[in-house]
Design a protein around this motif. Sequence first.
Motif, PDB file in Angstrom:
ATOM      1  N   ILE A   1      44.680  86.382  64.393  1.00 17.44           N
ATOM      2  CA  ILE A   1      44.276  86.679  63.013  1.00 17.44           C
ATOM      3  C   ILE A   1      42.944  86.023  62.679  1.00 17.44           C
TER       4      ILE A   1
ATOM      5  N   THR B   1      52.026  87.670  55.797  1.00 18.87           N
ATOM      6  CA  THR B   1      52.962  88.727  56.176  1.00 18.87           C
ATOM      7  C   THR B   1      53.588  88.453  57.530  1.00 18.87           C
TER       8      THR B   1
ATOM      9  N   GLN C   1      47.400  88.899  56.167  1.00 16.16           N
ATOM     10  CA  GLN C   1      47.979  89.101  57.499  1.00 16.16           C
ATOM     11  C   GLN C   1      48.806  87.903  57.934  1.00 16.16           C
TER      12      GLN C   1
ATOM     13  N   GLN D   1      41.836  89.242  53.640  1.00 19.00           N
ATOM     14  CA  GLN D   1      42.645  90.020  54.586  1.00 19.00           C
ATOM     15  C   GLN D   1      43.372  89.103  55.568  1.00 19.00           C
ATOM     16  N   ARG D   2      42.701  88.043  56.000  1.00 21.14           N
ATOM     17  CA  ARG D   2      43.356  87.095  56.914  1.00 21.14           C
ATOM     18  C   ARG D   2      44.544  86.428  56.232  1.00 21.14           C
TER      19      ARG D   2
ATOM     20  N   TRP E   1      37.755  91.067  59.560  1.00 24.38           N
ATOM     21  CA  TRP E   1      38.585  90.797  58.397  1.00 24.38           C
ATOM     22  C   TRP E   1      37.927  89.789  57.457  1.00 24.38           C
TER      23      TRP E   1
END
Length: 332
Positions: A227, A244, A241, A237-238, A233
């Motif tokens: 990641i 999640t 991710q 966004q990181r 990204w």
Amino acid sequence: MQIENIPLAKIDLSSEGWDEFIFTYPFAPGPVKESIAAIGLQQPIVVAAEKKKFRLIIGIRRVLACQELEWQEIPAIVLHGQTREHLLWLSLHEKAGSRVLNALEKSRVLQRFAELWEGDVERLQNEICPLLGLPATAAAVESYLFLKEFPEPQQQDIAEGRLTPQHADLLRPLPPEDRRAAAERLFGAHRVSVREARDIIDNAAGLAARYGTRVIDVFEQPEVKEIFLHDNWTPRQRTHQLRTLLYRERYPQLSSLEERFEELAKTLAGGKRLDIRPPKDFEGDDLTISFRANTSEEVTTILKTMNEAERRGLWEKLFALLQGENKVEDDF
């Protein structure tokens, strides 16, 4: 008080504990240098006389600025025979009376008085916290004392407000090695909100406990490291991710159920401003439904959408998910 011109070279800036009375952070002189170069030094520094040198009490940025300007001497108020506690109070009142201290400076104040008073938290919260604008609680004292555990890059972030004490406090329950790993992942160039950080740390700690490892090992997993290697990204966004990934690994069944519910609820809403929420942690079978409308026509349209969903059996499928029935078709 008499002002003396003392040699800059005799001010101790290198011995162990030389900065005991200096709460300023960072030390960089910044605009002070330009001001002194333009109009001179308007306020003398304060030092304590020792055997062969002077201990700096107030004025670190002025001293560094004058060094860079290649001054040989500097105006100073020289104190003699003062106790350690008196010098600490003198430095604190000068700082607190001139500007608002940043979080790391507040931490340094608490550290110095904690050392002087042998960790008397009650005295710190009653006598020091009000001067720093902090709640007079043991929790506030402990949180700010903890900031000294962070490495230099994160201390800079704390001083400049990019990393809050609330962020830092989330790491307090972790062992030191795990704190460093989490700080590097969460509080470097990669920024997260307090809520996001809490979720990430909680899930990483939960996975470490499940596998009998440490948080640092969770962050070293190949899929986690990947990641942070993804150049395309953004930090946002990181964050998404990472949050999640750890959540899915910790709660695979629940995360799968949530994803199916969200997909079905999105299909049911049909692009309208219709929000459908499951019960917390899917414990129960009550849906929360809300919608937004600016006109009566919008209300009519949303109600038609809900009725159409009933005709297609979408509401039935949503309730089937809540009731643990796994026979809901994937094609909605």
